[in-house]
Design an enzyme around this catalytic site. Structure first.
Site, PDB file in Angstrom:
ATOM      1  CD  GLN A   1       3.402   5.816   3.031  1.00  0.00           C
ATOM      2  OE1 GLN A   1       2.475   5.294   2.430  1.00  0.00           O
ATOM      3  NE2 GLN A   1       4.356   5.106   3.620  1.00  0.00           N
TER       4      GLN A   1
ATOM      5  CG  HIS B   1       0.288   6.783   5.776  1.00  0.00           C
ATOM      6  ND1 HIS B   1       1.436   7.208   6.419  1.00  0.00           N
ATOM      7  CD2 HIS B   1       0.480   5.466   5.519  1.00  0.00           C
ATOM      8  CE1 HIS B   1       2.270   6.182   6.543  1.00  0.00           C
ATOM      9  NE2 HIS B   1       1.714   5.102   6.009  1.00  0.00           N
TER      10      HIS B   1
ATOM     11  CG  HIS C   1      -0.729   1.198   7.407  1.00  0.00           C
ATOM     12  ND1 HIS C   1       0.243   0.715   8.257  1.00  0.00           N
ATOM     13  CD2 HIS C   1      -0.066   1.988   6.516  1.00  0.00           C
ATOM     14  CE1 HIS C   1       1.426   1.203   7.910  1.00  0.00           C
ATOM     15  NE2 HIS C   1       1.275   1.987   6.845  1.00  0.00           N
ATOM     16  CD  GLU C   2      -1.363   2.350   2.811  1.00  0.00           C
ATOM     17  OE1 GLU C   2      -0.840   3.482   2.861  1.00  0.00           O
ATOM     18  OE2 GLU C   2      -0.704   1.302   2.932  1.00  0.00           O
TER      19      GLU C   2
ATOM     20  N   GLY D   1       0.847  -1.188   0.000  1.00  0.00           N
ATOM     21  CA  GLY D   1       0.000   0.000   0.000  1.00  0.00           C
ATOM     22  C   GLY D   1       0.880   1.235   0.000  1.00  0.00           C
TER      23      GLY D   1
ATOM     24  CB  CYS E   1       5.087   2.059   7.842  1.00  0.00           C
ATOM     25  SG  CYS E   1       4.614   3.596   7.013  1.00  0.00           S
ATOM     26  CG  LEU E   2       6.762   1.087   1.864  1.00  0.00           C
ATOM     27  CD1 LEU E   2       6.118   1.392   0.519  1.00  0.00           C
ATOM     28  CD2 LEU E   2       7.927   0.128   1.696  1.00  0.00           C
TER      29      LEU E   2
HETATM   30  O1  GNR Z   1       4.051  -2.531   2.609  1.00  0.00           O
HETATM   31  C1  GNR Z   1       3.401  -2.396   3.656  1.00  0.00           C
HETATM   32  N1  GNR Z   1       3.125  -3.483   4.416  1.00  0.00           N
HETATM   33  C2  GNR Z   1       2.202  -3.451   5.451  1.00  0.00           C
HETATM   34  C3  GNR Z   1       2.179  -4.544   6.312  1.00  0.00           C
HETATM   35  C4  GNR Z   1       1.272  -4.593   7.340  1.00  0.00           C
HETATM   36  C5  GNR Z   1       0.387  -3.566   7.521  1.00  0.00           C
HETATM   37  C6  GNR Z   1       0.426  -2.461   6.707  1.00  0.00           C
HETATM   38  C7  GNR Z   1       1.306  -2.410   5.665  1.00  0.00           C
HETATM   39  S1  GNR Z   1       1.328  -1.040   4.606  1.00  0.00           S
HETATM   40  C8  GNR Z   1       2.983  -1.049   4.091  1.00  0.00           C
HETATM   41  C9  GNR Z   1       3.236   0.012   3.046  1.00  0.00           C
HETATM   42  C10 GNR Z   1       3.007   1.378   3.649  1.00  0.00           C
HETATM   43  O2  GNR Z   1       3.767   1.933   4.385  1.00  0.00           O
HETATM   44  N2  GNR Z   1       1.863   1.947   3.381  1.00  0.00           N
HETATM   45  O3  GNR Z   1       1.567   3.136   3.920  1.00  0.00           O
HETATM   46 NI    NI Z   2       2.638   3.182   5.802  1.00  0.00          NI
END
Ligand code: GNR
Ligand code: NI
Length: 174
Positions: free
Chosen positions: A51, A140, A136-137, A46, A94-95
Site C-alpha cells: 500500500q 494485500h 485483510h493485510e 492495519g 481499506c485505506l
Molecule cells: O483501517 C482499516 N480498517 C479496516 C476495517 C475493517 C477491516 C479491515 C480493515 S484494514 C484497514 C486499513 C487497511 O487498508 N489495511 O490494509
Molecule cells: Ni487494506
C-alpha cells in the site's frame, strides 16, 4: 520516522504478489516504523507494505482504541496456518479504497505464523476483528483487495467511483 504516501485503487501496484523478506534487519524495522506512523496518521488499524509502494511481505497492525495504550504488531512473512470452519460477514474498509465499505465473509478465527520485529518466529491466535484485519493485510501481500471478495457488481461500482474521483482530483491539481 517518516510518513509514506498510500496508493489508492485502481493501481497495478496493488495487484502485485509481494516477496518474502530474508530477515528482519534495521532496514525492515525502519520501514515497519514508518508504516506504523503512516497507519496512525491515516488513521487505520492495519497497513501492508504494498500500500506504500514496497512489494515486501510486511504488515503492521494496531487495534487498540484511541483511549487505550497503543498495541502495535509488526509482522514479516505472515502466513495463515489454520482457520476456523466458522465464517462471518464483517464490514471492511481499506485505506487504498477510501470511503468505501462492504461486508466480506471470512473465517472468524485464524492462527498466524510470522517473524516479529526482532526476527523471531512467532505464532498468534486471532479472532473476531483482529482475525479479519490480519487476513485483510495478508491479502494485500498477494495483490488481493477486499473488493475481490464481494460481488462483481459491487466491486465494479466501487472501482468506477474511485476512477472518477482520481480523474476529478487530477483536474483540480492540474
Ligand atoms: O483501517 C482499516 N480498517 C479496516 C476495517 C475493517 C477491516 C479491515 C480493515 S484494514 C484497514 C486499513 C487497511 O487498508 N489495511 O490494509
Ligand atoms: Ni487494506
Amino acid at each position: 520516522m517518516a510518513l509514506l504516501s498510500i496508493i489508492v485503487a485502481p493501481d497495478k501496484r496493488l495487484k502485485v504478489k509481494s516477496t518474502r523478506v530474508e530477515r528482519v534487519d534495521d532496514d525492515v524495522r525502519t520501514l515497519m516504523d514508518d508504516m506504523l506512523e503512516t497507519m496512525y496518521d491515516a488513521p487505520g488499524i492495519g497497513l501492508a507494505a504494498p500500500q506504500v509502494g514496497v512489494t515486501k511481505r510486511i504488515i503492521v497492525l494496531d487495534l487498540a482504541r484511541p483511549d487505550e495504550d497503543p498495541q502495535p504488531y509488526f509482522m514479516a512473512n505472515p502466513e495463515v496456518i489454520w482457520t476456523s470452519d466458522e465464517t462471518a460477514p464483517y464490514e471492511e474498509g481499506c485505506l487504498s479504497l477510501p470511503e468505501h465499505y462492504a461486508e466480506v465473509i471470512r473465517p472468524v478465527a485464524a492462527r498466524i505464523r510470522y517473524l516479529d520485529r526482532e526476527n523471531e518466529v512467532r505464532e498468534m491466535d486471532t479472532e473476531d476483528m483482529l482475525a479479519k484485519c490480519v487476513q485483510h493485510e495478508i491479502d494485500h501481500l498477494d495483490g488481493v483487495l477486499f473488493v475481490d471478495h464481494i460481488s462483481i457488481v459491487k466491486r465494479s461500482m466501487i472501482l468506477r467511483k474511485l476512477t472518477k474521483a482520481k480523474r476529478s482530483d487530477s483536474k483540480v491539481s492540474a
